[in-house]
Scaffold this active site. Sequence first.
Site, PDB file in Angstrom:
ATOM      1  N   LYS A  91       0.971  -1.088   0.013  1.00  0.00           N
ATOM      2  CA  LYS A  91       0.038  -0.250   0.060  1.00  0.00           C
ATOM      3  C   LYS A  91       0.902   1.254   0.062  1.00  0.00           C
ATOM      4  CE  LYS A  91      -4.341  -1.620   1.534  1.00  0.00           C
ATOM      5  NZ  LYS A  91      -4.204  -2.857   1.799  1.00  0.00           N
ATOM      6  N   GLU A 113     -10.327   6.741   3.084  1.00  0.00           N
ATOM      7  CA  GLU A 113     -10.462   5.979   3.985  1.00  0.00           C
ATOM      8  C   GLU A 113      -9.637   5.231   4.407  1.00  0.00           C
ATOM      9  OE1 GLU A 113     -10.492   6.489   0.731  1.00  0.00           O
ATOM     10  OE2 GLU A 113     -10.348   4.400   0.263  1.00  0.00           O
ATOM     11  N   SER A 379       1.827  -9.596  -0.930  1.00  0.00           N
ATOM     12  CA  SER A 379       2.095  -8.021  -0.489  1.00  0.00           C
ATOM     13  C   SER A 379       1.625  -7.509   0.673  1.00  0.00           C
ATOM     14  CB  SER A 379       0.127  -8.662  -1.199  1.00  0.00           C
ATOM     15  OG  SER A 379      -1.353  -9.245  -0.248  1.00  0.00           O
TER      16      SER A 379
HETATM   17  C1  LIG Z   1      -5.204  -3.953   1.741  1.00  0.00           C
HETATM   18  C2  LIG Z   1      -4.111  -4.708   1.243  1.00  0.00           C
HETATM   19  C3  LIG Z   1      -4.517  -6.279   0.339  1.00  0.00           C
HETATM   20  C4  LIG Z   1      -6.126  -5.875  -0.769  1.00  0.00           C
HETATM   21  O1  LIG Z   1      -5.929  -4.774  -1.445  1.00  0.00           O
HETATM   22  P1  LIG Z   1      -5.567  -4.106  -3.119  1.00  0.00           P
HETATM   23  O2  LIG Z   1      -5.667  -2.968  -2.879  1.00  0.00           O
HETATM   24  O3  LIG Z   1      -6.373  -5.872  -3.175  1.00  0.00           O
HETATM   25  O4  LIG Z   1      -4.216  -5.190  -3.426  1.00  0.00           O
HETATM   26  C5  LIG Z   1      -3.651  -7.325  -0.457  1.00  0.00           C
HETATM   27  N1  LIG Z   1      -3.162  -7.443   0.798  1.00  0.00           N
HETATM   28  C6  LIG Z   1      -2.529  -6.335   1.376  1.00  0.00           C
HETATM   29  C7  LIG Z   1      -1.917  -7.364   2.545  1.00  0.00           C
HETATM   30  C8  LIG Z   1      -3.216  -5.939   2.346  1.00  0.00           C
HETATM   31  O5  LIG Z   1      -3.153  -4.800   3.652  1.00  0.00           O
END
Ligand SMILES: *Cc1c(COP(=O)(O)O)cnc(C)c1O
Length: 395
Positions: A91, A113, A379
């Site tokens: 993010k 948000e 992610s």
């Molecule tokens: C917020 C988040 C997501 C989901 O958001 P996307 O916009 O679909 O990437 C996925 N993995 C993590 C670790 C997150 O914090």
Amino acid sequence: MNKQFNINKNGYYGEFGGAYIPEILHSSVENLKNVYLQIVEDSRFQEEFHALLRDYAGRPSPLFFANRLSRKYGCRIYLKREDLNHTGAHKINNTIGQILLARRMNKTRIIAETGAGQHGVATATVCALTDMECVVYMGKIDMERQKLNVRKMEMLGAKVFPVTSGNMTLKDATNEAIRDWCCNHDNTHYIIGSTVGPHPYPDIVARLQSVISKEIKAQLPEKEGRDYPDYLVACVGGGSNAAGTIYEYLDDLRVKIILAEAAGKGVDSGESAATVQLGTVGVIHGAKTLLMQTADGQIEEPYSISAGLDYPGIGPMHAHLAKTSRCEVLAIDDAEALDAAFELTRMEGIIPALESAHALGIFGKKQFKPEDVVVVCLSGRGDKDMETYIKSGMR
Ligand SMILES: *Cc1c(COP(=O)(O)O)cnc(C)c1O
């Protein structure tokens, strides 16, 4: 580039996207639309963006060959380590980019948000870095569930505004942020946290996250002698880590794309966030896309064990990729995600975020060939999910 799967000049991915917004937001969105490409493509913007990605966020993130996992599943699995970024997920790539965009638009105030608080923390972080005023809208219920992230945002200098309308969760926080933006668009930039919202937001976020696939392209040759994998895998909430992971390969049909959405307690359980399997075409947060709704168009409350995936819609890019079969979408339920999280932890020594564990969950459902190169976007890291892992009974 052939733009078959990317955005067209009207702000659509096939039939999805656009800007379905109330009149009062028109000038804010129109202004952003008119300036964003010029700003983001400017070489000095790119220089400053990449310097911060490197020195502040810690990029490039490693591309790690997961040896034991590869042996178990009979293919060559690489993990793109977004979990190693500052603040623990992908993010930050987006918030760094958007704060630079906001500065170039002469904005002095940032709103955002947040649901689980991850995007709120990433936004508060870059606001501290650049001395910007920061207001984060968060449902009161979510604030109670995610106290640590609320404290982090406050420590970073943000004002967290408790939203008490509706179900007091993400959807209501988003409505409140939009209301704020309407009244304050002269000095305020709204940082949306995923590839959702009215055009141009999905394109802004996808471009800023595309650093992930640019790096994969640069990192793969040394390891595999070619710059493309056979498969790219990512989880999808709104779609930003997935968009970043696939961006450079959208039109390269040698690369197959697998997206993992959250099946919650099961696709047919009535408690899921499996938007592609269950969704129909509608408008959510200003974009035409697939969303979970009742027959009379009320948005259904989504559910997933993972707070980052329980969004009732999906980015318009991903709706288009699914509709045209450019990607395969697999629904991974809570139990499958938990199993995958424990497996990665025990086999590779990496505790993943629950969201990322959904991407890993596809290995239980899909067969690969031994020579297949499969790159999975990890992610985020799992620290924030420890309570859930402990409660799950530590398989
Ligand atoms: C917020 C988040 C997501 C989901 O958001 P996307 O916009 O679909 O990437 C996925 N993995 C993590 C670790 C997150 O914090």
